[in-house]
Design an enzyme around this catalytic site. Structure first.
Site, mmCIF file in Angstrom:
data_model
loop_
_atom_site.group_PDB
_atom_site.id
_atom_site.type_symbol
_atom_site.label_atom_id
_atom_site.label_comp_id
_atom_site.label_asym_id
_atom_site.label_seq_id
_atom_site.Cartn_x
_atom_site.Cartn_y
_atom_site.Cartn_z
ATOM 1 N N THR A 68 0.836 -1.203 0.000
ATOM 2 C CA THR A 68 0.000 0.000 0.000
ATOM 3 C C THR A 68 0.871 1.254 0.000
ATOM 4 O OG1 THR A 68 -1.834 -1.061 1.076
ATOM 5 C CG2 THR A 68 -1.563 1.255 1.572
ATOM 6 N N GLY A 75 -10.098 -3.006 3.493
ATOM 7 C CA GLY A 75 -9.159 -2.853 4.604
ATOM 8 C C GLY A 75 -9.255 -1.479 5.228
ATOM 9 N N ASP A 76 -8.182 -1.071 5.856
ATOM 10 C CA ASP A 76 -8.169 0.204 6.596
ATOM 11 C C ASP A 76 -7.907 1.424 5.707
ATOM 12 O OD1 ASP A 76 -5.543 -0.920 6.171
ATOM 13 O OD2 ASP A 76 -4.770 0.739 7.383
ATOM 14 N N GLY A 134 -5.087 -4.671 7.287
ATOM 15 C CA GLY A 134 -6.112 -3.654 7.462
ATOM 16 C C GLY A 134 -7.038 -3.925 8.627
HETATM 17 N N1 ASP Z 1 -3.683 -1.968 4.652
HETATM 18 C C1 ASP Z 1 -3.954 -2.580 3.385
HETATM 19 C C2 ASP Z 1 -5.223 -3.373 3.475
HETATM 20 O O1 ASP Z 1 -5.427 -4.046 4.463
HETATM 21 C C3 ASP Z 1 -2.870 -3.487 2.923
HETATM 22 C C4 ASP Z 1 -1.488 -2.884 2.895
HETATM 23 O O2 ASP Z 1 -1.168 -2.010 3.713
HETATM 24 O O3 ASP Z 1 -0.690 -3.289 2.042
HETATM 25 O O4 ASP Z 1 -5.983 -3.379 2.525
#
Ligand code: ASP
Length: 300
Positions: free
Chosen positions: A169, A199-200, A223
């Protein structure tokens, strides 16, 4: 007090071949720093940095997004303006070239904060946000990664190898010369995730937060862990109400993440004074920082 500050991240986890990221990190953070030096707003600079990361297939956002269990790309993004807590977010996007531009359009041109799926895409079309066909997003590397993860019957974070994971991300935080803060985050989610999973990254207060009273934050990691701990907002509260410095707040937030949910990931922070910080519970995290002309690359 720093004149201006900028930090970007390209994910956290076990970083293989960190040198692959150096040139793009340097180019993006140097360009962003020049923009801040010449008076651009934090909001514009975080938008531009995220667009460039989304266009680069090395990162799990926009063009380089990982594939979900249906073998499709589904993108999420969010942005927040520290001046007034304005925010925009979008999730479950198919074909939107730069999800951060859609998040920003939602913030600036709608009465809403968060749009998903088909409704978000319709809003994108109505507001002139560019689309690409599926070939644009399906890179050979992502297809191979998906096949490997699917063969192992697991869900995994970007660049999974055996039990090692890297979360790709992208995020950006900035403080401009007026002292205004902004944050943005963009992702393709996790490899082989269930269709519909979010996700977050597009959730304000979990993956992204900005408030001139405290700081700007972008997170990366599993996330679900960041949603359950409202991690970005929690870290901002450490600064606003406990008076912590950026690095102490970053460290404390990661301790909180691990203590509460054995969470896996990291975050970047720029506080209201322009101090930059990063912390992670993963083996590594990809970041680049520019503060008053000084560039620091940490691609691992
Ligand atoms: N936080 C992101 C998610 O859970 C994944 C990532 O940080 O690569 O969708």
């Amino acid at each position: 007090m720093k004149k201006y500050s900028l930090m970007i991240h390209g994910g956290a986890g076990t970083i293989h071949a960190p040198e692959r990221y150096e040139a793009s990190l340097r180019d993006i953070v140097e360009t962003g720093a020049r923009r801040l030096e010449t008076g651009a707003s934090a909001l514009d600079v975080v938008t531009e940095c995220i667009m460039r990361l989304e266009d680069n297939p090395l990162y799990n956002a926009g063009r380089g997004s990982v594939l979900n269990a249906d073998g499709l790309v589904s993108c999420d993004a969010s942005i927040m303006d520290g001046r007034n807590l304005d925010a925009g977010a979008a999730a479950g996007l198919r074909g939107v070239r730069n999800p951060v531009l859609l998040a920003r359009a939602i913030m600036e041109k709608s009465n809403h904060v968060f749009l998903i799926g088909e409704g978000a895409e319709r809003f994108a079309r109505d507001n002139g946000v560019d689309f690409e066909n599926s070939d644009y997003f399906l890179t050979a590397e992502r297809v191979e990664q998906f096949e490997n993860v699917r063969a192992a019957r697991s869900t995994a974070l970007d660049h999974s190898r055996a039990n090692e994971v890297k979360l790709g991300t992208v995020g950006a935080v900035a403080r401009d010369q007026s002292g205004d803060l902004a944050a943005a985050t963009s992702t393709g989610g996790v490899v082989n995730q269930r269709p519909g999973r979010v996700g977050d990254s597009p959730i304000i207060g979990a993956g992204t937060f900005a408030d001139n009273s405290s700081c700007a934050i972008s997170c990366t990691g599993v996330g679900e862990d960041f949603i359950r701990t409202s991690l970005a907002r929690t870290a901002a509260l450490f600064i606003e109400y406990r008076g912590m410095h950026a690095q102490d707040a970053a460290n404390e937030a990661i301790l909180f993440l691990v203590d509460k949910v054995q969470g896996y990931g990291g975050l970047i922070i720029i506080d209201r004074n322009g101090e930059c910080a990063r912390a992670h519970s993963t083996p590594g995290m990809i970041t680049a920082t520019a503060a008053d002309g000084e560039i620091t690359l940490r691609p691992c």
